[in-house]
Enzyme design. Structure first.
Site, PDB file in Angstrom:
ATOM      1  N   GLY A   1      40.571  59.356  11.565  1.00 14.80           N
ATOM      2  CA  GLY A   1      40.292  60.571  12.321  1.00 14.80           C
ATOM      3  C   GLY A   1      41.563  60.957  13.068  1.00 14.80           C
TER       4      GLY A   1
ATOM      5  CB  CYS B   1      32.192  70.522  41.753  1.00 13.04           C
ATOM      6  SG  CYS B   1      32.923  72.073  42.284  1.00 13.04           S
TER       7      CYS B   1
ATOM      8  NE  ARG C   1      41.882  61.314  23.649  1.00  6.96           N
ATOM      9  CZ  ARG C   1      41.753  60.081  23.189  1.00  6.96           C
ATOM     10  NH1 ARG C   1      40.631  59.712  22.623  1.00  6.96           N
ATOM     11  NH2 ARG C   1      42.746  59.236  23.284  1.00  6.96           N
TER      12      ARG C   1
HETATM   13  C1  LIG Z   1      35.338  57.025  14.546  1.00  6.54           C
HETATM   14  C2  LIG Z   1      35.387  56.342  13.256  1.00  6.54           C
HETATM   15  C3  LIG Z   1      36.548  56.405  12.472  1.00  6.54           C
HETATM   16  C4  LIG Z   1      37.810  57.107  12.901  1.00  6.54           C
HETATM   17  O1  LIG Z   1      38.522  56.396  13.854  1.00  6.54           O
HETATM   18  P1  LIG Z   1      39.964  56.943  14.330  1.00  6.54           P
HETATM   19  O2  LIG Z   1      40.396  55.992  15.359  1.00  6.54           O
HETATM   20  O3  LIG Z   1      39.784  58.320  14.836  1.00  6.54           O
HETATM   21  O4  LIG Z   1      40.848  56.954  13.135  1.00  6.54           O
HETATM   22  C5  LIG Z   1      36.501  55.789  11.245  1.00  6.54           C
HETATM   23  N1  LIG Z   1      35.400  55.133  10.807  1.00  6.54           N
HETATM   24  C6  LIG Z   1      34.275  55.057  11.540  1.00  6.54           C
HETATM   25  C7  LIG Z   1      33.100  54.346  11.000  1.00  6.54           C
HETATM   26  C8  LIG Z   1      34.244  55.641  12.783  1.00  6.54           C
HETATM   27  O5  LIG Z   1      33.121  55.556  13.506  1.00  6.54           O
END
Ligand SMILES: *Cc1c(COP(=O)(O)O)cnc(C)c1O
Length: 401
Positions: free
Chosen positions: A261, A328, A298
């Site tokens: 991701g 707030c 984050r």
């Molecule tokens: C969130 C997730 C990812 C992605 O993780 P990143 O750190 O954003 O690369 C991959 N596989 C599963 C099963 C996830 O839950």
């Protein structure tokens, strides 16, 4: 993208604003596929929970990516964006059995991470191939919130429970076609990853009819200067070698899958917000922006350090600021951070705003969610409108009181 482009987009589309650089997403995708170019069958499944705008999904689909999903709604968004079911994998945790059945009925590969669900599913649908998510019990790094491979994690089926998995498979005659692990975000050390991979290979040997091995994600991207970054090229070299050897040993060609991701979208994203107020207190100078953890959670949630640049005054003399939001409650983006001198009305740019930023945004304090823009071929394309007052009222019902 240039600083000037970002400033122009802020003027054109207003603030706060999320901007994603399509070229950077493409660059990262190609970097990853190049690192594993010697693997015959490579599959990248973009973990869409990082950033789920359908135009971003379409871009990744065009690049040849698959999709990693964690809810049936994500599956539906993926299908809507043009992914075919065979390009999607469903890796949920703790969802209902009905949801898993519904997703399987769509023709999407399912990944099961629980023994009781496995037994139930295998009994009811022995003909549907299933991937198993194992927990190798390896801490890949990061803090407790993001390491999901350790012993107390809710994710995956423990590697020590393989005998039970095998018994379920034998009893139900179900077909296990993939083995999966995801040790959590932030792999600091390639050796740790390779160690976990060995555990996956060991587990895979026990299953005779596999089509793929899925190594999950957790690739680290730099958030600030001198941050450690996963060396994808080195990982590519080392894991490819080991994977090809395993294929020989296993006696058949397998697909090598990843599901990044952050790696694909984090650095492509910029979050732009306007400074509403400068407030000098006895101990610091606050810069208060027209946003808060409702839009970018984050820093408050994970302690993430997003680099912040004053794009209205990039060459200004640096001073120390505490950057805060307008929510707030305590809502701090950065403490005592060196930033080019800020004036009220300046636009601040938060880096690494592609992954887990908009997708975690809320309407807290009854604020609108920001607009999103995709920067492609030197032009900004609006891919999500800023919310309006009607959006806040949607689904609410005012009853007779
Ligand atoms: C969130 C997730 C990812 C992605 O993780 P990143 O750190 O954003 O690369 C991959 N596989 C599963 C099963 C996830 O839950």
């Amino acid at each position: 993208m240039q600083t000037k482009d970002l400033l122009d987009l802020a003027n054109e589309f207003g603030n706060p604003l999320y901007v994603y650089d399509a070229e950077k997403i493409e660059f990262q995708y190609k970097r990853l596929t190049n690192a594993f170019s010697k693997v015959e069958k490579l599959r990248i499944n973009y973990a869409m929970k990082a950033l789920s705008n359908i135009s971003v999904l379409k871009l990744l689909n065009n690049l040849g990516s698959g999709l990693d999903t964690v809810s049936i709604q994500e599956v539906q968004l993926g299908l809507h964006a043009g992914f075919t079911p065979d390009k999607i994998i469903f890796t949920p945790n703790g969802v209902s059995f009905e949801e898993i059945e519904e997703v399987a009925a769509l023709g999407v590969q399912i990944n099961i991470d629980n023994l009781s669900v496995l037994e139930h599913f295998g009994t009811k649908h022995p003909k549907v191939p299933v991937c198993i998510r194992i927990n190798p019990h390896v801490m890949a790094g990061g803090n407790e919130n993001i390491s999901v491979g350790h012993i107390d994690s809710k994710f995956g089926i423990s590697i020590y429970q393989i005998p039970h998995i095998l018994r379920i498979v034998e009893n139900t005659k179900m077909h296990i076609n993939g083995i999966h692990m995801h040790t959590g975000s932030d792999i600091l050390d390639i050796e740790v990853f390779l160690y976990a991979a060995e555990i996956l290979f060991d587990a895979a040997k026990q299953f005779k009819d596999l089509d793929f091995l899925d190594f999950g994600s957790g690739f680290k991207v730099p958030y600030k200067k001198d941050d450690i970054e996963t060396n994808i090229e080195e990982l590519g070299k080392k894991l490819t070698k080991r994977f090809l050897a395993f294929e020989k040993e296993y006696g058949r060609e397998l697909t090598l899958a990843f599901e990044p991701g952050k790696f694909l979208v984090s650095e492509a994203g910029y979050f732009l917000a306007k400074v509403n107020v400068i407030k000098q207190t006895t101990s610091t100078v606050f810069a208060g922006i027209d946003s808060g953890f409702n839009h970018l959670i984050r820093p408050m949630f994970y302690g993430s350090q997003h680099a912040i640049e004053n794009i209205s005054n990039p060459k200004g003399k640096e001073r120390f600021y505490t950057v805060v939001g307008y929510i707030c409650e305590t809502d701090t983006f950065a403490n005592n951070r060196r930033i080019a001198e800020i004036h009220e009305g300046d636009i601040l740019c938060f880096k690494n705003a592609g992954a887990y930023c908009f997708s975690m945004a809320s309407n807290y304090n009854s604020r609108f969610k920001p607009a999103e823009v995709l920067w492609k071929n030197g032009k900004g394309h609006l891919i999500r409108e800023r919310e309006k007052f009607e959006d806040l009222l949607q689904n609410q019902i005012m009853i007779e009181i």
